[in-house]
Design an enzyme around this catalytic site. Sequence first.
Site, PDB file in Angstrom:
ATOM      1  N   HIS A  50       0.832  -1.189   0.000  1.00 46.29           N
ATOM      2  CA  HIS A  50       0.000   0.000   0.000  1.00 46.29           C
ATOM      3  C   HIS A  50       0.878   1.255   0.000  1.00 46.29           C
ATOM      4  O   HIS A  50       2.093   1.189   0.193  1.00 46.29           O
ATOM      5  CB  HIS A  50      -0.943  -0.013   1.194  1.00 46.29           C
ATOM      6  N   GLU A  52       1.338   3.824   1.974  1.00 43.86           N
ATOM      7  CA  GLU A  52       2.098   4.208   3.162  1.00 43.86           C
ATOM      8  C   GLU A  52       3.411   3.425   3.259  1.00 43.86           C
ATOM      9  O   GLU A  52       4.462   3.991   3.580  1.00 43.86           O
ATOM     10  CB  GLU A  52       1.251   3.966   4.428  1.00 43.86           C
ATOM     11  N   TRP A 179     -18.824   4.619 -38.919  1.00 40.14           N
ATOM     12  CA  TRP A 179     -18.373   5.122 -37.631  1.00 40.14           C
ATOM     13  C   TRP A 179     -18.952   6.515 -37.460  1.00 40.14           C
ATOM     14  O   TRP A 179     -18.749   7.382 -38.337  1.00 40.14           O
ATOM     15  CB  TRP A 179     -16.840   5.169 -37.547  1.00 40.14           C
ATOM     16  N   ASP A 209     -23.516  -6.790 -34.390  1.00 40.51           N
ATOM     17  CA  ASP A 209     -22.181  -6.217 -34.637  1.00 40.51           C
ATOM     18  C   ASP A 209     -21.048  -7.218 -34.525  1.00 40.51           C
ATOM     19  O   ASP A 209     -19.944  -6.954 -35.011  1.00 40.51           O
ATOM     20  CB  ASP A 209     -21.922  -5.063 -33.663  1.00 40.51           C
TER      21      ASP A 209
END
Length: 371
Positions: A50, A52, A179, A209
């Site tokens: 993490h 820290e 498009w 599609d």
Amino acid sequence: MKESRFMLRAIELARKGELTTQPNPMVGCVIVKNNTIIGEGWHQSYGGHHAEVEAIKSCKKRFGAKQALKLLQGSDLYVNLEPCSITNNTPPCVDAVIRYGIKRVVCGTLDPNPRINGAGITLLKKAGIKTAIGMLKKECEALNRIFFINQKKARPYIILKAAQSLDGKIALRDGASSWISNSLSRQDTHLLRARVKGILVGKNTALSDNPNLTMRLDYKQLGLKKNTALPQPIKIILGNLTDVKSTKNLFAKNAKVIIGSRGAGLQKRNVEHIQYLRKNFLEEFMQDLLKRGVTSILVEGGQETMNAFISNNLFDELVLYTAPIILGKNSLSGFNSESPIKIKDASALKLQKVETFNSDIKATYFAGTLN
């Protein structure tokens, strides 16, 4: 100089983990001694150290272990999210903060995870460490919208995305939509895909599609190191899908596919089918997806799918690419939900950002709150 600059730096560092930390939040950390940064780090990938701990490591690397121990004693730590207090993939961050003698912790927000929410701060206080909560709170919450929605609403963060004409059409009457937007807008869409854990379309879009639903940017375009796995979202289909031949691109390279429908499931390798009894199962489907680690979803469906999410008030962000073309009254509109009785009753979104890609305009809107 304002100490908020240290929190701004923590936020800046946290963003570096945008493509690699989910389902964890993005977290950055800055450690300061005598108004000078002595260590900084960020949560780089899910399962890794993490922020820290990374910041403490950077201090040791910069000054050497012996000198770092002296510097860390009595230092101030700035982090955009409350230090964790539970053991998951890594030990609790509060243990490291206490062990190295940090005297003050400033965090932007509490962790919305009910297992942590305030518990980390309580442990720090018991150890005699001064704490302050709320510095740049709005900025820190906005940074981790995905994580906050996951924790508070028990579902994925949902982004609706559409490309439309100036007159609000997303396809011609026969469904053709390739498009509407230009190549730069489509490249930006792939960046959106890289940021989410799943892409969702309806069965009609899948059948008509035969989409790939893949992220097609390289390491350089994403700003990732080559030893990092390229982020490929899970493919999600809303509705019963039985025609494999017409949708072969979906299943290429044994891609992970999740289907949610009321009908019997498709039996195929790497395909998970979730069957529902209720007619309106969308919210339940979203909850089940979160349980499977799908913390964020990009919805790229057609009119029916988009309006299903809108009518159920199941979205957190709307992204619209508008191209400078007009498709006419017989083309398909992107949105076809029921009209409110009065204008004041209409759903209001918050415009977050406007960008341009040559002649296309991209508008990003936020819906609702994080609570």
